[in-house]
Design an enzyme around this catalytic site. Sequence first.
Site, mmCIF file in Angstrom:
data_model
loop_
_atom_site.group_PDB
_atom_site.id
_atom_site.type_symbol
_atom_site.label_atom_id
_atom_site.label_comp_id
_atom_site.label_asym_id
_atom_site.label_seq_id
_atom_site.Cartn_x
_atom_site.Cartn_y
_atom_site.Cartn_z
ATOM 1 C CB SER A 145 7.757 -14.796 6.181
ATOM 2 O OG SER A 145 8.935 -14.148 5.782
ATOM 3 C CG ASP A 199 13.009 -12.218 1.246
ATOM 4 O OD1 ASP A 199 14.042 -11.928 0.629
ATOM 5 O OD2 ASP A 199 12.955 -13.122 2.099
HETATM 6 O O1 PMV Z 1 18.003 -17.242 4.187
HETATM 7 P P1 PMV Z 1 17.378 -15.907 4.173
HETATM 8 O O2 PMV Z 1 16.318 -15.700 3.126
HETATM 9 O O3 PMV Z 1 16.948 -15.507 5.552
HETATM 10 O O4 PMV Z 1 18.489 -14.899 3.640
HETATM 11 C C1 PMV Z 1 19.358 -14.198 4.457
HETATM 12 C C2 PMV Z 1 20.239 -13.332 3.597
HETATM 13 C C3 PMV Z 1 21.358 -12.681 4.398
HETATM 14 O O5 PMV Z 1 22.121 -11.939 3.481
HETATM 15 C C4 PMV Z 1 22.238 -13.728 5.042
HETATM 16 C C5 PMV Z 1 20.823 -11.768 5.489
HETATM 17 C C6 PMV Z 1 20.163 -10.508 4.986
HETATM 18 O O6 PMV Z 1 19.467 -9.870 5.792
HETATM 19 O O7 PMV Z 1 20.352 -10.086 3.836
#
Ligand code: PMV
Length: 398
Positions: A145, A199
């Site tokens: 995303s 991200d």
């Molecule tokens: O799998 P993803 O990209 O949604 O990563 C989540 C990362 C977590 O640490 C589990 C949650 C967060 O908001 O950082």
Amino acid sequence: MAESSEVLVVSAPGKIILHGEHSVVYGKTALAASIGLRTRVRLRSSSNGATRLHLASLDISREWRLESLSHAIPIIDGIRNPAPPQADSMLILRQLSQSDKGDIEDSALLVFLFLYTHICSASALPGLDVEVGSDLPPSAGLGSSAAYCTSLAAALLAATHNISRNPSNGRWQQEDLELIDKWAFRAETLIHGNPSGIDNTVSTFGGALSYQSGHISELKSMPTLRVLLTNTNVPRSTSTLVSAVKDNVNKFPDIYKPILDSMGAIAVESKRVMEALASGTLPEVSVACNTLESKDDLFCVLETLIDVNQQLLMALGVGHPCLEQLCRVTRKHGLHSKLTGAGGGGCGFTVVPPGVGANVVEAVRADLVRCGFVCWETDLGGPGVCIPRTEQSLVQEK
Ligand code: PMV
């Protein structure tokens, strides 16, 4: 706006979390890097009084007449400071983005309409023909995303001449990248509510970043790191896993908090080792190994950190039999793996040290494919959002 014959192509990478998933939610350091899987946007003007969006990976096409969008154009305080989306214009955009295909599709259409109506709000909306293709599987923790939001924001900002590339190297300047990042973050909030921002920042700037309590800092340097990325294809929900961990931490703080502390320490140590690998200097690592004499020793440390963190993530309750199978299969070939992202399924990665030959990687990949998984070999830390030098198809060959 770009001339009608001109085609603008922009691409942006996905990401993996190397260390620090879950513990980052509790204020610990996390480490993330860009991957070679990218999303590409191809944009051109259209003169038929409509804007068309084709999302190749989601197999969805939509066209909106410009007059139907005109009452959704927000009044914004300039392009350079994107404010949070306004409720009244979002209400209209939500109605215009219903697809009856599913939540992912609706969110993708909403993000497009948000960026398009906001970034192009300074004058009459231009008619556009926009195609998007991606190598990134959705909802697998690889930042699909963010790559979508980042590449769209950059394409629209470039098409409206709000950003321009440095003529000497063809890259966007730092302040333009920061602007892309801000718009991509605003768009990400429409999908994820309250994302950390890591991200979209990795997708914009590329390379590797560390993140702690809202502070993002670039790694001084990033070594060339080859990884095998594996999608177990087991669906999982980040928010469900994050709240399951929270329940455990609240119920047994003395047991779970030390695990989170260890995870934070692993991310810090791994950052130091990666910077040392990139610069060619050997750090005093605080793991229980004696002296570090070569690059191979540094890779050994990286692999140890990966193994330990994988065990800690399982202790935290975010493992999955398929992720354990992935680690077992790669271990059989002498390679080390851990889950990446929220866990509970989704993706894992395997570090491929420099001396490992293509035959070993092929054998590992074949074993993983036999388990029903999908694999990609990629480098970490590649470029962020950019206009590719050569014409590329919207989706790369695997
Ligand atoms: O799998 P993803 O990209 O949604 O990563 C989540 C990362 C977590 O640490 C589990 C949650 C967060 O908001 O950082």
